[in-house]
Write a protein that holds these residues in place. Structure first.
Motif, short mmCIF file in Angstrom:
data_model
loop_
_atom_site.label_atom_id
_atom_site.label_comp_id
_atom_site.label_asym_id
_atom_site.label_seq_id
_atom_site.Cartn_x
_atom_site.Cartn_y
_atom_site.Cartn_z
N GLN A 105 0.83 -1.20 0.00
CA GLN A 105 0.00 0.00 0.00
C GLN A 105 0.86 1.25 0.00
N CYS A 106 0.48 2.21 -0.82
CA CYS A 106 1.17 3.49 -0.85
C CYS A 106 0.90 4.26 0.44
N THR A 107 1.94 4.85 0.99
CA THR A 107 1.78 5.71 2.15
C THR A 107 2.55 7.00 1.91
N PHE A 108 2.44 7.93 2.84
CA PHE A 108 3.23 9.15 2.80
C PHE A 108 4.33 9.15 3.86
N SER A 109 4.66 7.95 4.33
CA SER A 109 5.70 7.83 5.34
C SER A 109 7.04 7.58 4.68
N ALA A 110 8.01 8.43 4.97
CA ALA A 110 9.32 8.30 4.34
C ALA A 110 9.97 6.96 4.65
N ARG A 111 9.70 6.41 5.82
CA ARG A 111 10.35 5.15 6.19
C ARG A 111 9.86 3.97 5.37
N ASP A 112 8.75 4.12 4.66
CA ASP A 112 8.24 3.04 3.81
C ASP A 112 8.92 3.00 2.45
N PHE A 113 9.74 3.98 2.14
CA PHE A 113 10.41 4.04 0.85
C PHE A 113 11.89 3.76 1.03
N GLY A 114 12.33 2.64 0.48
CA GLY A 114 13.71 2.23 0.69
C GLY A 114 14.68 2.72 -0.37
N PHE A 115 14.15 3.16 -1.51
CA PHE A 115 15.01 3.65 -2.59
C PHE A 115 14.78 5.15 -2.76
N TRP A 116 15.88 5.90 -2.76
CA TRP A 116 15.81 7.35 -2.90
C TRP A 116 16.78 7.82 -3.97
N GLY A 117 16.37 8.84 -4.72
CA GLY A 117 17.27 9.48 -5.65
C GLY A 117 18.13 10.52 -4.96
N GLN A 118 19.00 11.17 -5.74
CA GLN A 118 19.90 12.18 -5.19
C GLN A 118 19.23 13.53 -5.03
N GLY A 119 18.14 13.75 -5.71
CA GLY A 119 17.42 15.01 -5.58
C GLY A 119 17.69 15.97 -6.72
N THR A 120 16.71 16.81 -6.99
CA THR A 120 16.85 17.87 -7.97
C THR A 120 16.25 19.15 -7.40
N GLN A 121 16.93 20.25 -7.58
CA GLN A 121 16.52 21.51 -6.96
C GLN A 121 15.47 22.22 -7.80
N VAL A 122 14.43 22.66 -7.12
CA VAL A 122 13.39 23.49 -7.75
C VAL A 122 13.35 24.81 -6.99
N THR A 123 13.50 25.90 -7.72
CA THR A 123 13.47 27.23 -7.11
C THR A 123 12.41 28.07 -7.82
N VAL A 124 11.49 28.61 -7.04
CA VAL A 124 10.41 29.43 -7.59
C VAL A 124 10.57 30.84 -7.06
N SER A 125 10.78 31.78 -7.96
CA SER A 125 10.98 33.17 -7.56
C SER A 125 9.65 33.91 -7.58
N SER A 126 9.55 34.90 -6.71
CA SER A 126 8.30 35.67 -6.61
C SER A 126 8.34 36.88 -7.52
#
Length: 126
Positions: A105-126
């Motif tokens: 079952q899908c959850t929103f708990s980080a501990r339920d996800f064992g594989f993670w990427g390195q991340g990508t930055q998103v910046t939104v300017s006002s």
């Protein structure tokens, strides 16, 4: 081993759009795994943004509901996040995640996800 690689981040003005992509490799059950996106800023705990189950059911954090769309292409082992009407509060590092098991079952708990990427930055300017 499993590998998740994000792309598509960048800088955009408020009200603009970005599409994040995550390419998964190294495991043979992407199509059966719950996958999703988390985000993190330096001053906040990481939080779930959206998730999509192996059967295609989707879940969204309330703040992005109606603005973001999560989707997957199982033939390409690829996950997407279409982000529209971006706000400065969406600024964060976005991480692609996958569960380690099939058909859980899908959850929103980080501990339920064992594989993670390195991340990508998103910046939104006002």
């Amino acid at each position: 081993q499993a590998r998740l690689v994000e792309s598509g981040g960048g800088t955009v003005e408020a009200g603009g759009s970005l599409r994040l992509t995550c390419e998964a490799s190294g495991y043979d059950f992407f199509e059966a795994a719950c996958v999703g996106w988390f985000r993190k800023t330096p001053d906040k705990e990481r939080e779930a943004v959206a998730a999509i189950a192996g059967d295609g059911r989707t879940s969204y954090q309330s703040d992005v509901q109606g603005r973001f769309i999560i989707s997957r292409d199982n033939a390409k082992n690829t996950l997407y996040l279409q982000m529209n009407d971006l706000k400065p509060t969406d600024t964060a590092t976005y991480y692609c995640v996958s569960q380690r098991v099939r058909w859980r079952q899908c959850t929103f708990s980080a501990r339920d996800f064992g594989f993670w990427g390195q991340g990508t930055q998103v910046t939104v300017s006002s």
